[in-house]
Structures are given as C-alpha cells and as structure tokens.
Design an enzyme around this catalytic site. Structure first.
Site, mmCIF file in Angstrom:
data_model
loop_
_atom_site.group_PDB
_atom_site.id
_atom_site.type_symbol
_atom_site.label_atom_id
_atom_site.label_comp_id
_atom_site.label_asym_id
_atom_site.label_seq_id
_atom_site.Cartn_x
_atom_site.Cartn_y
_atom_site.Cartn_z
ATOM 1 N N HIS A 171 0.839 -1.212 0.000
ATOM 2 C CA HIS A 171 0.000 0.000 0.000
ATOM 3 C C HIS A 171 0.875 1.263 0.000
ATOM 4 O O HIS A 171 0.816 2.091 0.903
ATOM 5 C CB HIS A 171 -0.896 -0.045 1.241
ATOM 6 C CG HIS A 171 -2.101 0.843 1.204
ATOM 7 N ND1 HIS A 171 -2.044 2.170 0.832
ATOM 8 C CD2 HIS A 171 -3.398 0.593 1.508
ATOM 9 C CE1 HIS A 171 -3.253 2.702 0.932
ATOM 10 N NE2 HIS A 171 -4.095 1.759 1.329
ATOM 11 N N GLU A 275 -0.529 1.083 -5.657
ATOM 12 C CA GLU A 275 -0.283 -0.124 -4.871
ATOM 13 C C GLU A 275 -0.230 -1.365 -5.757
ATOM 14 O O GLU A 275 -1.226 -1.713 -6.389
ATOM 15 C CB GLU A 275 -1.391 -0.288 -3.833
ATOM 16 C CG GLU A 275 -1.683 0.993 -3.044
ATOM 17 C CD GLU A 275 -3.011 0.941 -2.296
ATOM 18 O OE1 GLU A 275 -3.414 -0.172 -1.882
ATOM 19 O OE2 GLU A 275 -3.638 2.012 -2.125
#
Length: 307
Positions: A171, A275
């Site tokens: 992330h 991500e």
C-alpha cells in the site's frame, strides 16, 4: 585521509524509535537510506542520496500498536481492504515481525545491495481470526542506485492438508509536490473496479490518469511497470512488479481526509498511493506451496525521465 570502506558506508542498524518501537535503518554506499519498523514490517522512510524523502507519512500518524501506521508502505495481508471477514487490510501491518539475523544469501551477482529479512508466522491468536498456518518472509533491499525492492514470500505451512486463499497489496504512499500536477502512466485503456461506486467495473478512458477529486480504483491485469510523473518536482517514480497483476490508485481528497483522525486535512495534496496488488483473483496456496510477490521502486529526474 582514509576513505570509508564499502562495508562501513553500507550498513544495517537497529535503533529505538517513536514510542519505543524498534526500527531498522539501511544505508547504501551512495547515501540513500530506508527505515523499516519491526511493527508491521512497515517501511516508513525511503530517501535518495541527497536525503530527500520519497515516501509520504502523515504528520498525524499514530505509532502505537494496535493502530496501523498511516503512510510509508503498509503490507496488506491476508486481506486487502474490507474484501473479507478480517479487519481492513488484514493483520500483517499491526503485528511485530521477527528480524532474521541469518537470512538466505543473495545470488552472487547481487553485489553492493544492502538487505534485511523480516519474518511473520501465524500465532495462536491469529489462527483464531484466520485458521491457516503460514510463514511470510519479507526481504527489503536497497540497491546501489537507491532503488528499493520489497520481495514477499508467503508459504502455506499447514499440516491439515488444506489450501488457503488470500489477497495482498503493497500500500505504497508516494510523496508528491502537488497532487493536481501529478499523472500516472501505464494504466490507460484498462478495466478497473471503482471502490467509490460500489466496485462497479469501468474502462479507463484517459491517456494518463490525473487527479481532481477522490480516487479509489483497482486496475486489473496491469503491466509490470507503472510510472508516476510529478511535474513540479520534475521527478518520475517507476514501479516494477512481479506476481502482482493489479494496481490500486488512491487519493482520499478533501472530504475524506477530514474524516481520518490520523491524516491531516490538507495532506491529500502531497501524497498518492499506487499499490502493487493481487486482489481480483485471490492467491491460493496448497500445503508446502510458496507465493512470491515483488515490487521495485526507482526514481529519475528531469523533464524526459527514462526509467
């Protein structure tokens, strides 16, 4: 005047950090560095040879377990977002990982790279939440050009003969000068699931992706390389990935930013998450099988950035 040896200029150091949490600092021979907390195996800093921070961490980030750290590179495992019965983004990002002081060696050609291995294994408590035995080895590598590589190896260590399934993402929060001056390339014409519209499926229409409102999209079957161009800084990030077919693009914009306690009201202007992920088609591992997912981050400067 004696020059420092290569080994002195390239180092791994464990230090006490915020709220007594331990972190590892990796330094590379030309001056770039990475900082990784044992809590969450969470990369919170990646600096180039000039000491310029390349990742975004919120000024309001809470470095206090069990809260996850807002920014850097959280690890989403064994569940991405709320796509399952676990807490959002799974539990790997709020567990204490173990430092492996005797990791498997690098291939012989990987000279001048500094790296560490962190390991997470299922605990009795975790098995109550998610009844699957696993070993997760994360290798964090800093190359001689300041490139940052994260390699995840996840193994099914169960003895019950049963497979397990998971979703995953790195992330990554990139630091940008001004979100309105940023564009993302490599995702044109692809299908995506729009989390802002109940996961409806659409096709990307633009030549490149730019930002003028909240964005939360899961791009599908993406290429192995995606770039983020920051016009104001004349800087380009390149994300190269392997084993991670999807790419999530997220910026909360102003209204959502105001609802997040660990995020400043105006900080959305200075960050962008892109991500590397495996979301649409979850990964299944039979007992003894191992999955590998890798992302490599690099930068280039100038108007014509060849990465």
């Amino acid at each position: 005047m004696n020059e420092m040896s290569t080994s002195e200029r390239r180092s791994v150091e464990v230090v006490k950090a915020i709220n007594g949490l331990e972190k590892v600092v990796l330094r590379e021979i030309h001056g770039s560095s990475v900082e990784v907390y044992f809590y969450g195996a969470h990369v919170t800093s990646w600096k180039n040879e000039h000491g310029e921070e390349l990742l975004f961490v919120s000024s309001k980030a809470i470095f206090k377990p069990p809260k996850p750290i807002r920014g850097g590179i959280p690890i989403c495992f064994p569940q991405f977002s709320n796509l399952g019965s676990l807490e959002a983004h799974g539990f790997a990002r709020n567990r204490l990982w173990t430092f492996d002081d005797n990791p498997p060696p690098f291939p012989a050609d990987a000279t001048n790279k500094v790296f560490i291995d962190l390991i997470l294994r299922s605990t009795k408590e975790d098995l109550k939440l998610w009844p699957h035995s696993f070993e997760y080895r994360l290798r964090i590598t800093l190359g001689p050009g300041g490139d940052l590589m994260l390699t995840s190896r996840i193994r099914n260590t169960g003895t019950d003969g049963k497979p397990f399934t998971f979703t995953f993402a790195y992330h990554t929060y990139f630091s940008v000068s001004d979100i309105s001056e940023v564009r993302v390339e490599g995702l044109e014409t692809l299908d995506y699931l729009d989390s802002c519209q109940k996961m409806k499926r659409f096709t990307e229409q633009g030549d490149s992706i730019t930002f003028e409102s909240e964005v939360d999209k899961i791009y599908l079957s993406t290429p192995t390389k995606i770039t983020i161009m920051d016009h104001e800084k004349k800087r380009t990030f390149a994300i190269r990935k392997d084993g991670l077919p999807d790419a999530v693009v997220w910026n909360p914009w102003d209204k959502k930013a105001k609802t997040m306690a660990d995020f400043g009201d105006d900080e959305y202007k200075h960050m962008l998450c892109v991500e590397a992920a495996a979301v649409e088609k979850p990964v299944t591992l039979k007992p003894g099988e191992e999955w590998r997912g890798r992302q490599e981050l690099s930068t280039a400067y100038g108007l014509r950035c060849d990465l």
